[in-house]
Design a protein around this motif. Structure first.
Motif, PDB file in Angstrom:
ATOM      1  N   SER A  38      -0.342   6.455   9.002  1.00 13.85           N
ATOM      2  CA  SER A  38      -0.959   5.355   9.396  1.00 13.85           C
ATOM      3  C   SER A  38      -0.594   3.870   8.943  1.00 13.85           C
ATOM      4  O   SER A  38      -0.232   3.032   9.519  1.00 13.85           O
ATOM      5  CB  SER A  38      -2.439   5.535   9.324  1.00 13.85           C
ATOM      6  OG  SER A  38      -2.907   6.311  10.006  1.00 13.85           O
ATOM      7  N   LEU A  39      -0.203   4.164   7.622  1.00 19.05           N
ATOM      8  CA  LEU A  39       0.219   2.745   6.869  1.00 19.05           C
ATOM      9  C   LEU A  39       1.800   2.551   7.288  1.00 19.05           C
ATOM     10  O   LEU A  39       2.189   1.298   7.359  1.00 19.05           O
ATOM     11  CB  LEU A  39       0.370   3.204   5.253  1.00 19.05           C
ATOM     12  CG  LEU A  39      -1.078   3.231   4.621  1.00 19.05           C
ATOM     13  CD1 LEU A  39      -0.808   3.510   3.026  1.00 19.05           C
ATOM     14  CD2 LEU A  39      -1.588   1.620   4.903  1.00 19.05           C
ATOM     15  N   GLU A  40       2.569   3.502   7.536  1.00 20.05           N
ATOM     16  CA  GLU A  40       3.833   3.156   7.971  1.00 20.05           C
ATOM     17  C   GLU A  40       3.923   2.872   9.620  1.00 20.05           C
ATOM     18  O   GLU A  40       4.423   1.924   9.951  1.00 20.05           O
ATOM     19  CB  GLU A  40       4.793   4.554   7.920  1.00 20.05           C
ATOM     20  CG  GLU A  40       4.967   5.139   6.568  1.00 20.05           C
ATOM     21  CD  GLU A  40       5.603   6.480   6.688  1.00 20.05           C
ATOM     22  OE1 GLU A  40       5.630   7.091   7.855  1.00 20.05           O
ATOM     23  OE2 GLU A  40       6.173   6.949   5.611  1.00 20.05           O
ATOM     24  N   THR A  41       2.990   3.135  10.343  1.00 20.07           N
ATOM     25  CA  THR A  41       2.714   2.511  11.733  1.00 20.07           C
ATOM     26  C   THR A  41       2.126   1.176  11.481  1.00 20.07           C
ATOM     27  O   THR A  41       2.696   0.356  12.206  1.00 20.07           O
ATOM     28  CB  THR A  41       1.888   3.545  12.625  1.00 20.07           C
ATOM     29  OG1 THR A  41       2.274   4.978  12.548  1.00 20.07           O
ATOM     30  CG2 THR A  41       1.507   2.990  13.811  1.00 20.07           C
ATOM     31  N   ALA A  80       0.857  -1.211   0.047  1.00 17.47           N
ATOM     32  CA  ALA A  80       0.091   0.040  -0.007  1.00 17.47           C
ATOM     33  C   ALA A  80       0.608   1.178   0.037  1.00 17.47           C
ATOM     34  O   ALA A  80       0.543   2.183  -0.694  1.00 17.47           O
ATOM     35  CB  ALA A  80      -0.904   0.054   1.432  1.00 17.47           C
ATOM     36  N   LEU A  81       2.030   1.350   0.728  1.00 15.53           N
ATOM     37  CA  LEU A  81       3.144   2.401   0.679  1.00 15.53           C
ATOM     38  C   LEU A  81       3.417   2.614  -0.654  1.00 15.53           C
ATOM     39  O   LEU A  81       3.523   3.681  -1.086  1.00 15.53           O
ATOM     40  CB  LEU A  81       4.015   2.108   1.726  1.00 15.53           C
ATOM     41  CG  LEU A  81       3.475   2.444   3.178  1.00 15.53           C
ATOM     42  CD1 LEU A  81       4.467   1.966   4.181  1.00 15.53           C
ATOM     43  CD2 LEU A  81       3.003   3.737   3.471  1.00 15.53           C
ATOM     44  N   SER A  82       3.719   1.461  -1.159  1.00 12.84           N
ATOM     45  CA  SER A  82       4.388   1.790  -2.641  1.00 12.84           C
ATOM     46  C   SER A  82       3.628   2.104  -3.466  1.00 12.84           C
ATOM     47  O   SER A  82       3.890   3.007  -4.407  1.00 12.84           O
ATOM     48  CB  SER A  82       5.166   0.390  -3.109  1.00 12.84           C
ATOM     49  OG  SER A  82       3.748  -0.632  -2.943  1.00 12.84           O
ATOM     50  N   LEU A  83       2.184   1.724  -3.522  1.00 16.06           N
ATOM     51  CA  LEU A  83       0.967   2.167  -4.452  1.00 16.06           C
ATOM     52  C   LEU A  83       0.641   3.557  -4.206  1.00 16.06           C
ATOM     53  O   LEU A  83       0.274   4.380  -5.140  1.00 16.06           O
ATOM     54  CB  LEU A  83      -0.369   1.183  -4.119  1.00 16.06           C
ATOM     55  CG  LEU A  83       0.011  -0.230  -4.853  1.00 16.06           C
ATOM     56  CD1 LEU A  83      -1.391  -0.988  -4.515  1.00 16.06           C
ATOM     57  CD2 LEU A  83       0.170  -0.009  -6.170  1.00 16.06           C
ATOM     58  N   TYR A  84       0.862   4.070  -2.743  1.00 23.20           N
ATOM     59  CA  TYR A  84       0.539   5.415  -2.245  1.00 23.20           C
ATOM     60  C   TYR A  84       1.420   6.409  -3.059  1.00 23.20           C
ATOM     61  O   TYR A  84       1.027   7.329  -3.407  1.00 23.20           O
ATOM     62  CB  TYR A  84       0.369   5.502  -0.919  1.00 23.20           C
ATOM     63  CG  TYR A  84      -0.164   6.706  -0.425  1.00 23.20           C
ATOM     64  CD1 TYR A  84       0.590   7.829  -0.045  1.00 23.20           C
ATOM     65  CD2 TYR A  84      -1.499   6.700  -0.139  1.00 23.20           C
ATOM     66  CE1 TYR A  84       0.037   8.746   0.468  1.00 23.20           C
ATOM     67  CE2 TYR A  84      -1.935   7.773   0.478  1.00 23.20           C
ATOM     68  CZ  TYR A  84      -1.473   8.992   0.814  1.00 23.20           C
ATOM     69  OH  TYR A  84      -1.978  10.119   1.192  1.00 23.20           O
ATOM     70  N   GLY A  85       2.488   5.803  -3.428  1.00 22.08           N
ATOM     71  CA  GLY A  85       3.538   6.649  -3.867  1.00 22.08           C
ATOM     72  C   GLY A  85       4.275   7.633  -3.232  1.00 22.08           C
ATOM     73  O   GLY A  85       3.919   7.912  -1.841  1.00 22.08           O
TER      74      GLY A  85
END
Length: 419
Positions: free
Chosen positions: A241-244, A224-229
């Motif tokens: 939140s994704l990083e946490t 998700a982080l990679s897709l978030y860009g």
């Protein structure tokens, strides 16, 4: 586990064991004193002698006393002079203590001697009894000669068979004790195998279920982080939140792997991985700060704990886990506001306090099993400490959310009970 030697297989006594036993010294002293008293009073077992024997009965008495001193540690050699002393005693004017000490030496030869001695002494006693009866009857040609055989049997066969019975009971007790030890050893082996199998099963369940779910969370959060860009602006709550989520899942996966390793290492042959320490509270609070920023939670840490070397490892681990669980509960239930964590020494103990804004609404931000407070209490009680959790006095429960919720544990740094 060493197998004890059966009592019947009696090894040769080492030189320092040739010293008389304390009980043997007392028996020999009593026999010698009794013999001297009877000799001084002219009391003989075969009636008054035709002539005064003088000091001659004292020689067999002295030899029998010496044999009595070695009745336990020098068999069968103590039996040989004792037999010669008995014969001399009967020829010189018999003293009753000399005869009684002879029967005790025969008994001790069977009980404390080797297996060969214990087998041959009763046989020799029966042969001597039969021979003395036959010789007496041939010489006197009277039925009263049988009395000689009876007396000889009482002096030899009687104590010998008494020793046989006692020795058999002793060997049977030793065999039963050995059998009980072997049974206990087998039971302990079965218990360890059962515990090892259960630990292995638990490790498989944790690996196949929980660890796989944590791995999936870490993988999907990374994706998700990679897709978030990189187009997201700094401080974006969604990206934070994704990083946490990713950091928490990776840390949880590492902890799960450590637990799986400990469960599989049932014999303790593997070096255990390092357990969390109080020095890691900064990273723990920082992680909670990142996770609770979107909900208006602020976190502050006051870590006044002694150095890790001054805090016992179980206390340090319990304090870390209590803080970790308290922060998790704050992220789930606390109202927006300050979450304060304090770890500091107090009267020979380590005090752990976590305070957060009180929110009476029972609804939680994330699902849970409801066993957090129970686990924290158990950790504190196992270390001899005390634990408490609840709203501080003055907190309102009418839905306004004012007040403070406190979790406090006092863990003793020594074996003494916590205040």
């Amino acid at each position: 586990m060493p197998v004890p030697r059966p009592l019947s297989a009696r090894p040769a006594a080492p030189p320092h064991r040739l010293r008389p036993h304390r009980d043997d010294v007392l028996i020999a002293a009593a026999g010698l004193l009794g013999g001297l008293v009877m000799w001084s009073l002219d009391l003989y077992t075969v009636g008054p002698p035709r002539e005064d024997p003088g000091w001659r009965p004292l020689v067999p008495l002295a030899v029998m006393t010496a044999a009595e001193l070695l009745r336990r540690t020098a068999q069968p050699w103590a039996l040989l002079p004792a037999t010669a002393a008995l014969v001399a005693d009967q020829l010189s004017g018999s003293l009753l203590p000399t005869v009684l000490m002879f029967t005790d030496v025969v008994y001790a030869a069977v009980l404390y001697g080797s297996r060969r001695t214990a087998r041959r002494v009763p046989q020799a006693g029966m042969l001597v009894t039969v021979a003395s009866t036959a010789v007496s009857f041939a010489v006197w040609q009277q039925a009263e000669a049988l009395v000689v055989g009876v007396l000889c049997g009482l002096l030899t066969v009687g104590p010998a068979w008494t020793g046989v019975l006692i020795r058999d009971h002793r060997d049977a007790a030793a065999a039963e004790r050995l059998r009980a030890e072997q049974t206990a050893l087998l039971a302990e082996m079965d218990r360890r195998q059962a515990v090892g199998a259960e630990r292995a099963r638990m490790a498989r369940e944790l690996h196949d279920v929980v660890a796989n779910h944590l791995s999936a969370i870490a993988i999907h959060s990374t994706a998700a982080l990679s897709l978030y860009g990189s187009g997201g602006e700094g401080g974006d709550p969604a990206r934070s939140s994704l990083e946490t989520i990713r950091a928490s899942s990776v840390q949880g996966l590492a902890e799960m792997r450590r637990l799986i390793g400990l469960l599989r290492d049932s014999e303790g042959n593997r070096e255990p991985s390092a357990a969390p320490t109080l020095a890691g509270l900064d990273a723990l609070v920082e992680q909670a700060r990142s996770a609770g920023a979107a909900d208006g939670l602020e976190f502050r840490l006051h870590n006044g704990a002694p150095d890790d070397g001054d805090v016992p490892a179980p206390v340090a681990l319990a304090a870390y886990r209590i803080v970790q669980e308290s922060l998790t509960n704050a992220l789930k239930h606390a109202a927006p506001g300050l979450v304060e964590v304090r770890v500091e020494p107090q009267d020979g103990s380590l005090a752990v306090t976590v305070r957060s804004a009180f929110r009476p609404d029972p609804g939680a931000r994330a699902p849970g099993a409801g066993a957090g407070l129970v686990g924290m209490r158990e950790r504190a009680v196992l270390l001899g400490g005390v634990f408490g959790a609840g709203p501080l006095p003055g907190a309102r429960t009418d839905g306004t959310g004012t007040g403070t919720w406190q979790v406090r544990a006092v863990l003793p740094l020594t074996n003494e009970e916590a205040p």
